[in-house]
Design an enzyme around this catalytic site. Structure first.
Site, PDB file in Angstrom:
ATOM      1  N   GLY A 121      64.524   8.618  29.201  1.00 19.93           N
ATOM      2  CA  GLY A 121      63.869   8.571  30.489  1.00 19.93           C
ATOM      3  C   GLY A 121      64.164   9.704  31.445  1.00 19.93           C
ATOM      4  O   GLY A 121      63.622   9.737  32.538  1.00 19.93           O
ATOM      5  N   LEU A 122      65.033  10.644  31.066  1.00 19.11           N
ATOM      6  CA  LEU A 122      65.384  11.745  31.962  1.00 19.11           C
ATOM      7  C   LEU A 122      64.946  13.094  31.417  1.00 19.11           C
ATOM      8  O   LEU A 122      65.381  14.134  31.902  1.00 19.11           O
ATOM      9  CB  LEU A 122      66.901  11.760  32.213  1.00 19.11           C
ATOM     10  CG  LEU A 122      67.485  10.500  32.834  1.00 19.11           C
ATOM     11  CD1 LEU A 122      68.998  10.623  32.967  1.00 19.11           C
ATOM     12  CD2 LEU A 122      66.854  10.216  34.188  1.00 19.11           C
ATOM     13  N   SER A 123      64.108  13.080  30.387  1.00 17.54           N
ATOM     14  CA  SER A 123      63.585  14.306  29.785  1.00 17.54           C
ATOM     15  C   SER A 123      64.691  15.164  29.196  1.00 17.54           C
ATOM     16  O   SER A 123      64.746  16.375  29.393  1.00 17.54           O
ATOM     17  CB  SER A 123      62.753  15.107  30.796  1.00 17.54           C
ATOM     18  OG  SER A 123      61.626  14.372  31.166  1.00 17.54           O
ATOM     19  N   SER A 124      65.566  14.527  28.451  1.00 15.48           N
ATOM     20  CA  SER A 124      66.630  15.264  27.777  1.00 15.48           C
ATOM     21  C   SER A 124      66.052  16.246  26.766  1.00 15.48           C
ATOM     22  O   SER A 124      66.615  17.326  26.561  1.00 15.48           O
ATOM     23  CB  SER A 124      67.587  14.300  27.086  1.00 15.48           C
ATOM     24  OG  SER A 124      66.899  13.439  26.203  1.00 15.48           O
ATOM     25  N   SER A 125      64.923  15.902  26.146  1.00 17.89           N
ATOM     26  CA  SER A 125      64.324  16.821  25.170  1.00 17.89           C
ATOM     27  C   SER A 125      63.877  18.109  25.842  1.00 17.89           C
ATOM     28  O   SER A 125      64.066  19.206  25.305  1.00 17.89           O
ATOM     29  CB  SER A 125      63.148  16.156  24.460  1.00 17.89           C
ATOM     30  OG  SER A 125      62.134  15.787  25.384  1.00 17.89           O
ATOM     31  N   ALA A 127      65.140  19.338  28.617  1.00 15.39           N
ATOM     32  CA  ALA A 127      66.350  20.052  29.029  1.00 15.39           C
ATOM     33  C   ALA A 127      66.944  20.823  27.863  1.00 15.39           C
ATOM     34  O   ALA A 127      67.377  21.982  28.007  1.00 15.39           O
ATOM     35  CB  ALA A 127      67.374  19.066  29.590  1.00 15.39           C
ATOM     36  N   ASP A 169      58.167  17.940  33.258  1.00 19.81           N
ATOM     37  CA  ASP A 169      59.580  17.909  32.908  1.00 19.81           C
ATOM     38  C   ASP A 169      60.196  19.297  32.988  1.00 19.81           C
ATOM     39  O   ASP A 169      61.238  19.511  33.614  1.00 19.81           O
ATOM     40  CB  ASP A 169      59.759  17.354  31.492  1.00 19.81           C
ATOM     41  CG  ASP A 169      59.222  15.952  31.345  1.00 19.81           C
ATOM     42  OD1 ASP A 169      59.007  15.284  32.372  1.00 19.81           O
ATOM     43  OD2 ASP A 169      59.007  15.528  30.197  1.00 19.81           O
TER      44      ASP A 169
END
Length: 403
Positions: A121-125, A127, A169
């Site tokens: 849910g935090l757009s780790s991909s 990042a 993102d």
């Protein structure tokens, strides 16, 4: 950082010529699910994210170690990307794929990477992709402006990873500022940072993890994108307007007046997707005005309204996420909030009064685990603040760490 340094030294044995990239996670308080339809969005980078410690090699080999996922990754940066391998290394290969379309890559890196919060849910991909794009660019003496990084990382995620996203993102991660709100038009790519009004109350951001992680590629994310495009096609067809190729069709290209004329004659599923888009467009505009005037209460209410539309019009959200949202909404000190990311499992975010965060954490934990006791060991709450976007710096090990 110490764990990252120890892992780097253990695997690669170097103490000099190191670089550190911090690529933050992001939240989107308003502008949910509309970037892929060229809508208006808002966002923050936050002070948690992905750390990549690396050095430049003399050859084309890329050698990566993760402190988050198992297995090492190795490939050559000067050869075409193969098909996806189905592991965490695909994001590095995706960055290579997008960069090689524009530049000659001849030098690889040795690197160790770590995420600071659970995935979801935090757009780790995004990042991670931005971190790799910046690292490969540095290794090959390629100078990129922040918005170029946004475009390259987004292209890697769409074309190589297979997620049909927009640029929300990546833009938050690359362009974010700790003292302002990013406002981005995903159609024109115009953006500005709106400084925080001095009259606005202080706030922190709560990240409420349901205990579930998810991969957007394997969720209904891509299906929702296709449904939005189909809604646009329906409206254009009913009006006997020229149709564009499906991949170049976006709800932003269809005036709201056309939606009002056609909403009752198109399939209800597509009408709901379009309703979310047009109502979110209005909410973002209202939210920007609220932010500019320091009206955090109105800004928060609009974020709540966004989540309601996500549930009922966009039809995302698991039972767990909906439960967190329903529990947190009436709690004292919660200004507003919504599902984070695409809203399939993952997390819920909230803007909260720091004076109330302990009470919020206690009440939310007790009530959520009463409904879902199976997540007692994985449900987590984190408190973060807005932060600057991704950065690269030289990194020196402390003298005591160089033995």
């Amino acid at each position: 950082m110490k764990a990252l340094e120890e892992a780097y030294r253990s695997h690669f044995g170097r103490n000099e010529g190191l670089y550190h990239i911090f690529s933050p996670y992001r939240i989107c308080p308003l502008g949910a699910h509309v970037d892929h339809q060229h809508g208006l969005v808002t966002g923050f980078a936050i002070d948690k994210g992905v750390d990549l410690l690396f050095s430049v090699r003399d050859d084309a080999r890329v050698s990566l170690v993760s402190l988050t996922f198992d297995g090492d990754v190795e490939f050559d940066i000067d050869t075409p990307s193969l098909v996806k391998q189905g592991n965490w290394g695909d994001y590095a290969r995706g960055a290579k794929y997008a960069l090689r379309k524009r530049f000659a890559l001849t030098k690889g890196i040795d690197g160790v990477i770590r995420g600071s919060l659970p995935v979801g849910g935090l757009s780790s991909s995004a990042a991670v992709l931005i971190a790799y794009v910046m690292a490969f660019a540095k290794a090959n003496n390629i100078s990129l402006q922040p918005f170029e990084v946004v475009k390259i990382a987004s292209e890697a995620e769409r074309e190589y990873i297979g997620l049909n996203n927009g640029i929300l993102d990546q833009a938050c991660i690359a362009l974010g500022k700790k003292d302002g709100l990013l406002f981005l038009d995903c159609d024109s790519d115009e953006y500005r940072i709106i400084k925080r009004n001095p009259s606005m109350p202080d706030f922190e951001i709560g990240i409420f993890f349901s205990g579930l992680t998810r991969s957007l590629v394997n969720s209904d994310y891509n299906l929702r994108v296709f449904e939005c495009k189909t809604a646009a096609w329906n409206m254009l067809a009913y009006k006997q307007s020229p149709l564009r190729p499906f991949e170049k069709t976006f709800l932003r290209d269809v005036p709201k007046s056309v939606f009002e004329e056609t909403r009752d004659i198109m399939p209800a599923r597509f009408a709901r997707r379009a309703e979310h888009f047009y109502s979110e467009y209005r909410r973002v505009r209202q939210g920007v005005t609220a932010w500019e005037t320091g009206n955090l209460q109105l800004f928060g209410k609009l974020s709540f309204d966004s989540c309601e539309s996500s549930i009922h019009n966009y039809e995302c959200g698991s039972p767990e996420l909906i439960a967190i949202y329903e529990i947190m909404r009436p709690l004292k000190g919660v200004y507003g909030g919504r599902f984070s990311g695409a809203g399939f499992k993952g997390a819920v975010i909230a803007l909260v009064d720091p004076a109330e965060k302990e009470n919020i954490e206690r009440a939310l934990t007790e009530q959520y685990l009463a409904r879902f006791p199976e997540y007692e060991s994985t449900f987590r709450i984190f408190w973060v603040r807005p932060a600057d976007g991704a950065s690269l710096s030289e990194h020196k090990l402390q003298a005591g760490d160089m033995n």
